[in-house]
Scaffold this motif. Structure first.
Motif, PDB file in Angstrom:
ATOM      1  N   PHE A   1       0.834  -1.197   0.000  1.00 47.12           N
ATOM      2  CA  PHE A   1       0.000   0.000   0.000  1.00 47.12           C
ATOM      3  C   PHE A   1       0.869   1.248   0.000  1.00 47.12           C
TER       4      PHE A   1
ATOM      5  N   PHE B   1      -4.035  10.025   6.884  1.00 45.57           N
ATOM      6  CA  PHE B   1      -3.356   9.352   5.800  1.00 45.57           C
ATOM      7  C   PHE B   1      -4.343   9.077   4.680  1.00 45.57           C
TER       8      PHE B   1
ATOM      9  N   PHE C   1      -4.693   6.374   1.622  1.00 41.12           N
ATOM     10  CA  PHE C   1      -4.113   5.127   1.147  1.00 41.12           C
ATOM     11  C   PHE C   1      -4.546   4.821  -0.276  1.00 41.12           C
ATOM     12  N   GLY C   2      -3.663   4.193  -1.026  1.00 45.52           N
ATOM     13  CA  GLY C   2      -4.038   3.626  -2.305  1.00 45.52           C
ATOM     14  C   GLY C   2      -4.810   2.329  -2.098  1.00 45.52           C
ATOM     15  N   THR C   3      -5.284   1.758  -3.186  1.00 45.89           N
ATOM     16  CA  THR C   3      -6.107   0.550  -3.104  1.00 45.89           C
ATOM     17  C   THR C   3      -5.271  -0.723  -2.993  1.00 45.89           C
TER      18      THR C   3
ATOM     19  N   TYR D   1      -9.724   1.914  10.755  1.00 40.72           N
ATOM     20  CA  TYR D   1      -9.886   1.748   9.316  1.00 40.72           C
ATOM     21  C   TYR D   1     -10.650   0.458   9.053  1.00 40.72           C
TER      22      TYR D   1
ATOM     23  N   GLY E   1      -9.862  -4.819  -2.804  1.00 36.79           N
ATOM     24  CA  GLY E   1      -9.762  -3.890  -3.925  1.00 36.79           C
ATOM     25  C   GLY E   1     -10.078  -2.448  -3.588  1.00 36.79           C
ATOM     26  N   MET E   2     -10.348  -2.169  -2.320  1.00 45.45           N
ATOM     27  CA  MET E   2     -10.748  -0.812  -1.943  1.00 45.45           C
ATOM     28  C   MET E   2      -9.718  -0.111  -1.069  1.00 45.45           C
ATOM     29  N   GLY E   3      -8.686  -0.793  -0.683  1.00 47.35           N
ATOM     30  CA  GLY E   3      -7.706  -0.179   0.192  1.00 47.35           C
ATOM     31  C   GLY E   3      -8.254   0.021   1.590  1.00 47.35           C
TER      32      GLY E   3
END
Lengths: 114, 114
Positions: free
Chosen positions: A90, A102, A104-106, B35, B40-42
């Motif tokens: 990530f 933060f 985050f990317g996927t 979180y 696929g969604m991070g």
């Protein structure tokens, strides 16, 4: 707000081959950049971070990443991967001005093939 | 030094039931986060806290509640569980305002709502 793009959702690579995992972010204002790794059924661990200074940063397990401000990218590389590098990776961005969140990317799933 | 501890690791709930995911950190970190991670969604931020008695919504707060009565603990409550809340939940913490701080994650709690 930032958006973080990891274009490659899955990357298969043969053992001992090089790999690059791509990360682009949306805003070019001052940012801190991070790569985290998640091994199966575990939490995320810090791989490396860019705060300032040299644009090439080195992390654990032989990984490195290069910060490119003009292209708003922070790609992760390793010259020779091992089976044990199989994991989810990530990319994360933190705005210096809003340091409490933060983005985050996927994630990119790296699979190392024997 | 235990870091960030989450309990339970796994839980199955029926629709409409309620439960609390526990999170404790022993690093005297001011900031704590919840979180959720979906395939696929991070990672999506649910709630965060910048100190005892202070909490705020993240990107996906609906259906959840939090409290922060002590520096160490940051429980996440689901009042009326729904199938859309099936996910892996991660608690994380960091020292606070400096954006240079890195997140320390717990091992995660896998929740299934049937």
């Amino acid at each position: 707000a930032q958006s973080v793009t990891q274009l490659d959702s899955q990357v298969p690579v043969f053992e001992e081959a090089p790999v690059e995992l791509r990360c682009n972010y949306s805003s070019s204002v001052s940012v801190y950049l991070f790569w985290y790794v998640q091994y199966p059924n575990q939490g995320l661990q810090l791989l490396l971070k860019y705060l300032s200074g040299s644009t090439l940063v080195k992390g654990i397990n032989g990984f490195e990443a290069e910060f490119n401000k003009s292209q708003t990218s922070f790609h992760l590389r390793k010259p020779s991967v091992h089976i044990s590098d199989t994991a989810e990776y990530f990319c994360a961005v933190r705005d210096i001005d809003t340091g409490n969140q933060f983005y985050f990317g996927t994630g990119t799933s790296l699979t190392v093939i024997p | 030094n235990a870091g960030v501890t989450q309990t339970p690791k796994f839980r199955i709930l029926k629709i409409g039931q309620s439960m609390t995911l526990q999170c404790t950190q022993d690093m005297n970190h001011n900031y704590m986060y919840w979180y959720r991670q979906d395939p696929g969604m991070g990672l999506k931020l649910i709630y965060y806290s910048v100190g005892a008695g202070i909490t705020d919504k993240g990107e996906v707060p609906n259906g959840y509640n939090v409290s922060r009565s002590t520096t160490e603990d940051f429980p996440l409550r689901l009042e009326l569980a729904a199938p859309s809340q099936t996910s892996v939940y991660f608690c994380a913490s960091d020292r606070g305002w400096s954006g240079a701080n890195v997140l320390t994650f717990g091992a995660g709690s896998r929740l299934t709502v049937l």
